[in-house]
Design an enzyme around this catalytic site. Sequence first.
Site, mmCIF file in Angstrom:
data_model
loop_
_atom_site.group_PDB
_atom_site.id
_atom_site.type_symbol
_atom_site.label_atom_id
_atom_site.label_comp_id
_atom_site.label_asym_id
_atom_site.label_seq_id
_atom_site.Cartn_x
_atom_site.Cartn_y
_atom_site.Cartn_z
ATOM 1 N N SER A 63 40.258 36.860 18.169
ATOM 2 C CA SER A 63 39.731 35.522 18.491
ATOM 3 C C SER A 63 40.924 34.594 18.650
ATOM 4 O O SER A 63 41.249 33.794 17.790
ATOM 5 C CB SER A 63 38.797 35.030 17.384
ATOM 6 O OG SER A 63 39.496 34.763 16.204
ATOM 7 N N HIS A 179 35.060 40.128 14.904
ATOM 8 C CA HIS A 179 35.680 41.161 14.065
ATOM 9 C C HIS A 179 34.710 42.232 13.602
ATOM 10 O O HIS A 179 35.075 43.115 12.828
ATOM 11 C CB HIS A 179 36.334 40.533 12.821
ATOM 12 C CG HIS A 179 37.473 39.628 13.149
ATOM 13 N ND1 HIS A 179 38.053 38.786 12.234
ATOM 14 C CD2 HIS A 179 38.149 39.432 14.317
ATOM 15 C CE1 HIS A 179 39.031 38.119 12.816
ATOM 16 N NE2 HIS A 179 39.102 38.484 14.073
ATOM 17 N N GLU A 188 34.482 34.735 9.236
ATOM 18 C CA GLU A 188 35.028 35.214 7.957
ATOM 19 C C GLU A 188 34.455 34.478 6.753
ATOM 20 O O GLU A 188 34.330 33.254 6.784
ATOM 21 C CB GLU A 188 36.563 35.028 7.949
ATOM 22 C CG GLU A 188 37.239 35.754 9.092
ATOM 23 C CD GLU A 188 38.722 35.424 9.218
ATOM 24 O OE1 GLU A 188 39.342 34.987 8.242
ATOM 25 O OE2 GLU A 188 39.243 35.616 10.326
ATOM 26 N N GLU A 231 38.922 43.479 9.444
ATOM 27 C CA GLU A 231 39.826 43.018 8.383
ATOM 28 C C GLU A 231 39.461 43.603 7.025
ATOM 29 O O GLU A 231 39.845 43.073 5.976
ATOM 30 C CB GLU A 231 39.870 41.493 8.355
ATOM 31 C CG GLU A 231 40.483 40.939 9.646
ATOM 32 C CD GLU A 231 40.777 39.446 9.614
ATOM 33 O OE1 GLU A 231 40.312 38.759 8.680
ATOM 34 O OE2 GLU A 231 41.464 38.977 10.531
ATOM 35 N N ASP A 266 36.022 30.976 7.673
ATOM 36 C CA ASP A 266 36.691 30.761 8.960
ATOM 37 C C ASP A 266 35.602 30.849 10.021
ATOM 38 O O ASP A 266 35.095 31.935 10.327
ATOM 39 C CB ASP A 266 37.798 31.803 9.220
ATOM 40 C CG ASP A 266 38.492 31.540 10.566
ATOM 41 O OD1 ASP A 266 38.144 30.542 11.223
ATOM 42 O OD2 ASP A 266 39.381 32.329 10.938
ATOM 43 N N GLU A 306 38.004 26.780 7.898
ATOM 44 C CA GLU A 306 38.992 26.944 8.974
ATOM 45 C C GLU A 306 38.300 26.825 10.330
ATOM 46 O O GLU A 306 37.186 27.334 10.504
ATOM 47 C CB GLU A 306 39.633 28.336 8.804
ATOM 48 C CG GLU A 306 40.697 28.676 9.823
ATOM 49 C CD GLU A 306 41.289 30.064 9.518
ATOM 50 O OE1 GLU A 306 41.293 30.496 8.336
ATOM 51 O OE2 GLU A 306 41.737 30.728 10.466
ATOM 52 N N ASP A 335 43.601 26.502 12.951
ATOM 53 C CA ASP A 335 44.153 27.803 13.363
ATOM 54 C C ASP A 335 44.269 27.792 14.888
ATOM 55 O O ASP A 335 45.335 27.536 15.439
ATOM 56 C CB ASP A 335 43.263 28.933 12.847
ATOM 57 C CG ASP A 335 43.723 30.303 13.342
ATOM 58 O OD1 ASP A 335 44.856 30.405 13.837
ATOM 59 O OD2 ASP A 335 42.940 31.283 13.251
ATOM 60 N N LYS A 360 50.726 31.881 11.792
ATOM 61 C CA LYS A 360 50.779 33.240 12.346
ATOM 62 C C LYS A 360 51.945 33.274 13.328
ATOM 63 O O LYS A 360 51.827 32.730 14.427
ATOM 64 C CB LYS A 360 49.501 33.550 13.130
ATOM 65 C CG LYS A 360 48.212 33.564 12.325
ATOM 66 C CD LYS A 360 47.020 33.601 13.274
ATOM 67 C CE LYS A 360 45.708 33.827 12.567
ATOM 68 N NZ LYS A 360 44.545 33.536 13.448
ATOM 69 N N HIS A 388 47.720 37.116 8.445
ATOM 70 C CA HIS A 388 47.722 38.346 9.250
ATOM 71 C C HIS A 388 46.946 38.088 10.549
ATOM 72 O O HIS A 388 46.450 36.973 10.758
ATOM 73 C CB HIS A 388 47.061 39.485 8.467
ATOM 74 C CG HIS A 388 45.617 39.212 8.155
ATOM 75 N ND1 HIS A 388 44.754 40.150 7.651
ATOM 76 C CD2 HIS A 388 44.853 38.076 8.276
ATOM 77 C CE1 HIS A 388 43.555 39.631 7.485
ATOM 78 N NE2 HIS A 388 43.596 38.389 7.847
ATOM 79 N N LYS A 411 46.321 34.623 4.041
ATOM 80 C CA LYS A 411 45.140 35.375 4.482
ATOM 81 C C LYS A 411 45.569 36.803 4.745
ATOM 82 O O LYS A 411 46.429 37.054 5.589
ATOM 83 C CB LYS A 411 44.589 34.772 5.782
ATOM 84 C CG LYS A 411 43.608 33.652 5.547
ATOM 85 C CD LYS A 411 43.139 33.051 6.848
ATOM 86 C CE LYS A 411 42.113 33.946 7.537
ATOM 87 N NZ LYS A 411 41.534 33.240 8.715
HETATM 88 P P1 PGA Z 1 42.286 36.922 14.977
HETATM 89 O O1 PGA Z 1 41.439 36.265 13.793
HETATM 90 O O2 PGA Z 1 43.489 37.549 14.385
HETATM 91 O O3 PGA Z 1 41.324 37.893 15.580
HETATM 92 O O4 PGA Z 1 42.636 35.794 15.898
HETATM 93 C C1 PGA Z 1 42.005 35.690 12.691
HETATM 94 C C2 PGA Z 1 41.613 34.263 12.545
HETATM 95 O O5 PGA Z 1 40.920 33.678 13.399
HETATM 96 O O6 PGA Z 1 42.023 33.654 11.559
HETATM 97 ZN ZN ZN Z 2 41.087 31.677 12.146
#
Ligand code: PGA
Ligand code: ZN
Length: 446
Positions: A63, A179, A188, A231, A266, A306, A335, A360, A388, A411
Amino acid sequence: MLKTHLFLRILIPKKFFGEVVFLDKIKEVKAYQVLDSRGNPTLRVVVKTKKHSGYAFVPSGASKGLYEAAELRDGKKAYSGRGVEKAVDIIKKKISKKLKGMRVVNQEDVDLELKRMDSTENKSRLGANTILGVSLAVSRAAADYKKKELYEYIAELFGNKNKPVMPVPQANVLNGGEHAGNYLKVQEFLLLPTRAKSFADATRMVCETYHVLKRIIDDKYGVNATNVGDEGGFAPPLRTPEEALDLVSKAIARAGYKRKIRLGLDVAASSIYYEDEYDIGASFSAKGLMRYYERLLGKYDIKSIEDPFDQDDHEAWAEFMRTVAKQRKVQVVGDDLTVSSPHRVRMAVNNELCNAMILKPNQIGTLSEALKAARIAMEAGWEVIVSHRSGDTEDPFIADLAVGIGASQIKLGAPCRGERTSKYNRLLEIEADLKRRVYAGKKLRF
Ligand code: PGA
Ligand code: ZN
């Protein structure tokens, strides 16, 4: 130049001369096409100096935010277009030559050179994956050269002189959205063991709750529902956020951690936004969604949300911060909104769109820029949550990154699947080796 060089070599003892001038210069950058946790190709990069080396793997999201730096993929028949052979070639043929002779301890110079070679806004020419692999591997080679643990070296790069802080894990125990193969729209459901004594204690609390949750899901939905998502969290056939929150709250209470483990969401709302409407199971306008969040915050022990709104719906973010977040003291995390970009983080700080960010490195492509984004966030008083990606590898780099910069949270998924446990395990090792350290849970505002 060559003459002076030879002259100095004769005058200065070889050992001393070699250490200072030669040993941290890049000799070669190697690259390999390997696999990530979803069975998609990714990069492993190795940077070599005369006597030292550093490696890095590159993760990949599902995503992704609209403003993330671009990955380079082959687009050929192999691996449904997802191969990274082009990136391997670029590293071996272009980057290795260009970086040869540069010093691994000069992270910013290396990153600037990589950016210069790419010369696009979103790193699409060489690929952010290509650039990131090299950037991270250079930092590991530098840590090796300096005989430092990676987190110690990152602390030095970041200028972090504080007592080491062990981050609070944000453990994603129920997977939905992009996911998992279920109908849950929120991506999440996270456990935040804020009241643990240490990272090891937090890990135990997360694992115990995770196993209780598995039994609850098995009893209610049958054994087929206990398979896990990308995840490592379970992905039962749920539809509404309330069903998921009921399950997780029950598991926390049964494991004996009520109020010790708080909850995080999230929403990854950019993936459920369609022409001014959010489809979170039912359809909402931004205002309706805000009221819905308010109800959830009243009913459940949620302390962190998030990406509650789309990456471009800034008005909604700002209003949420001014109203709901203020009253409820909730952590509002950018994010897709901030994409670890110094420029976007600055924009979000100036407009007060959130009070925490996800970090990230692959969203932006170089370690230096990721560190810069974190610095801007911390200076604004935000929490930084190192993270991650849903497609990840056995590389525990982010564990060292979190400790190095003193991030309050990380995370790292559920305590299940090797690419997730590699981060838990590295943090357990770091904590056990450190004599003086604090657990970040004590410092959080919630
Ligand atoms: P992604 O999801 O690594 O698939 O982008 C993680 C997130 O949105 O925090
Ligand atoms: Zn996110």
